[in-house]
Design a protein around this motif. Sequence first.
Motif, PDB file in Angstrom:
ATOM      1  N   MET A 151      46.368  29.104 -55.326  1.00 45.15           N
ATOM      2  CA  MET A 151      45.839  29.876 -54.062  1.00 45.15           C
ATOM      3  C   MET A 151      45.607  31.377 -54.485  1.00 45.15           C
ATOM      4  O   MET A 151      46.262  31.918 -55.159  1.00 45.15           O
ATOM      5  CB  MET A 151      46.455  29.804 -52.810  1.00 45.15           C
ATOM      6  CG  MET A 151      46.665  28.232 -52.555  1.00 45.15           C
ATOM      7  SD  MET A 151      47.298  27.959 -50.671  1.00 45.15           S
ATOM      8  CE  MET A 151      46.263  28.687 -49.758  1.00 45.15           C
ATOM      9  N   LYS A 152      44.942  31.822 -53.494  1.00 42.04           N
ATOM     10  CA  LYS A 152      44.560  33.539 -53.790  1.00 42.04           C
ATOM     11  C   LYS A 152      44.476  34.110 -52.212  1.00 42.04           C
ATOM     12  O   LYS A 152      44.348  33.180 -51.684  1.00 42.04           O
ATOM     13  CB  LYS A 152      43.237  33.799 -54.564  1.00 42.04           C
ATOM     14  CG  LYS A 152      42.094  33.387 -53.944  1.00 42.04           C
ATOM     15  CD  LYS A 152      40.884  33.679 -54.715  1.00 42.04           C
ATOM     16  CE  LYS A 152      39.610  33.294 -54.141  1.00 42.04           C
ATOM     17  NZ  LYS A 152      38.465  33.774 -54.834  1.00 42.04           N
ATOM     18  N   ALA A 153      44.808  35.355 -52.286  1.00 43.54           N
ATOM     19  CA  ALA A 153      44.845  36.168 -50.949  1.00 43.54           C
ATOM     20  C   ALA A 153      43.406  36.029 -50.119  1.00 43.54           C
ATOM     21  O   ALA A 153      42.301  36.045 -51.122  1.00 43.54           O
ATOM     22  CB  ALA A 153      45.278  37.430 -51.126  1.00 43.54           C
ATOM     23  N   PRO A 154      43.344  36.089 -48.943  1.00 44.56           N
ATOM     24  CA  PRO A 154      42.188  36.066 -48.285  1.00 44.56           C
ATOM     25  C   PRO A 154      41.537  37.566 -48.425  1.00 44.56           C
ATOM     26  O   PRO A 154      42.429  38.391 -48.960  1.00 44.56           O
ATOM     27  CB  PRO A 154      42.391  35.852 -46.732  1.00 44.56           C
ATOM     28  CG  PRO A 154      44.093  36.168 -46.772  1.00 44.56           C
ATOM     29  CD  PRO A 154      44.399  35.832 -47.880  1.00 44.56           C
ATOM     30  N   ASP A 155      40.412  37.717 -48.104  1.00 44.76           N
ATOM     31  CA  ASP A 155      39.734  39.074 -48.387  1.00 44.76           C
ATOM     32  C   ASP A 155      40.612  40.110 -47.185  1.00 44.76           C
ATOM     33  O   ASP A 155      40.953  39.656 -46.323  1.00 44.76           O
ATOM     34  CB  ASP A 155      38.151  39.118 -47.754  1.00 44.76           C
ATOM     35  CG  ASP A 155      37.388  38.331 -48.862  1.00 44.76           C
ATOM     36  OD1 ASP A 155      37.813  38.081 -49.840  1.00 44.76           O
ATOM     37  OD2 ASP A 155      36.383  38.108 -48.420  1.00 44.76           O
ATOM     38  N   PHE A 156      40.551  41.544 -48.023  1.00 49.89           N
ATOM     39  CA  PHE A 156      41.405  42.394 -47.131  1.00 49.89           C
ATOM     40  C   PHE A 156      40.360  43.886 -47.587  1.00 49.89           C
ATOM     41  O   PHE A 156      40.191  44.024 -48.939  1.00 49.89           O
ATOM     42  CB  PHE A 156      43.023  42.293 -47.181  1.00 49.89           C
ATOM     43  CG  PHE A 156      43.462  42.641 -48.657  1.00 49.89           C
ATOM     44  CD1 PHE A 156      43.628  43.634 -49.072  1.00 49.89           C
ATOM     45  CD2 PHE A 156      43.313  41.387 -49.519  1.00 49.89           C
ATOM     46  CE1 PHE A 156      43.916  43.861 -50.781  1.00 49.89           C
ATOM     47  CE2 PHE A 156      43.890  41.338 -50.650  1.00 49.89           C
ATOM     48  CZ  PHE A 156      44.103  42.866 -51.422  1.00 49.89           C
ATOM     49  N   ALA A 157      40.967  44.736 -46.885  1.00 51.35           N
ATOM     50  CA  ALA A 157      40.462  46.105 -47.047  1.00 51.35           C
ATOM     51  C   ALA A 157      41.486  46.716 -47.938  1.00 51.35           C
ATOM     52  O   ALA A 157      42.748  46.650 -47.194  1.00 51.35           O
ATOM     53  CB  ALA A 157      39.912  46.913 -45.961  1.00 51.35           C
ATOM     54  N   TYR A 158      41.445  47.495 -48.778  1.00 49.99           N
ATOM     55  CA  TYR A 158      42.411  48.247 -49.654  1.00 49.99           C
ATOM     56  C   TYR A 158      42.339  49.646 -49.626  1.00 49.99           C
ATOM     57  O   TYR A 158      41.106  50.305 -49.733  1.00 49.99           O
ATOM     58  CB  TYR A 158      42.559  47.762 -51.219  1.00 49.99           C
ATOM     59  CG  TYR A 158      43.463  48.348 -52.139  1.00 49.99           C
ATOM     60  CD1 TYR A 158      44.660  47.718 -51.986  1.00 49.99           C
ATOM     61  CD2 TYR A 158      43.124  49.315 -52.982  1.00 49.99           C
ATOM     62  CE1 TYR A 158      45.784  48.403 -52.725  1.00 49.99           C
ATOM     63  CE2 TYR A 158      43.967  49.782 -53.767  1.00 49.99           C
ATOM     64  CZ  TYR A 158      45.264  49.242 -53.690  1.00 49.99           C
ATOM     65  OH  TYR A 158      46.236  50.094 -54.581  1.00 49.99           O
TER      66      TYR A 158
END
Length: 277
Positions: free
Chosen positions: A1-8
């Motif tokens: 799995m991979k992380a959901p979208d997020f602002a960095y």
Amino acid sequence: MKAPDFAYRRPTSIREAIALIGEGEDPMLLAGGQSLMPMMNLRMARPDILVDLNRIPELRGIRDDGHIVIGAMTRYSELLASPLVREHLPLFMAALPHVAHPAIRNRGTIGGSVALADPAAEIPALLLALGATVVLQGPSGERRVPADDFFLGIYETAREADEIVVAIHVPKGGGPFGFYELARRHGDYAMAGVAVALSEPRIAFFGVADRAVRAPAAEAVLRGRNHADPRVLDGAIAALDLPFGGDLHTSAETKRHYAGVVLRRALAEPWSELVAA
């Protein structure tokens, strides 16, 4: 799995980091990332904004200010290499080699461990045993919380959502001490462990309950008495009255047995001599 979208975001000051936290509905702070990144990839953590603290110089370093001040972004490997820690916090020197593996210690930070509050981690128990204070900073300014009041439950602390752990203040603790942990393999999370500062005394267990916990009844048995006396030690173990909790592998009753084992072994070792050697 991979992380959901997020602002960095990568702030360069504590003030900027606190402002960025206020921009998100579910912000999270990135320190070493050794626990957070796997949690994000498994979607157990779903921040909408990730605030990376690694470019904030104010959060790093170790200094002597009458007590030892450790910046929250100080890495385990830096603690192990510090002459100040070696001289004044020998209990740290005994415990830190048990924290995971060298690759983890090169990235993991003391502030990250404090903020996560994993019940099987060594750092919260060290802070309890040494009577440390956690320094927090948020929009309303700075506040200091004794370690005794900071760890509230599994992954639960007294830190507010808009606050950052900025430092840990640790009284110098060069007196006699003990440390021991049981793990399936070296570097695994502890099934049970204990950190002991004998001068008061203060006894802090990890891996046996939903958080690192002190054992005041056992401390009372040891206070002013010879811990090497088998009858005194047996009395301290019998007095262990903690909120023991089981897990997928171990029952609460077994955790209680383990607590007695690690306390006995911690007090059997001349740790102060070993660290100084």
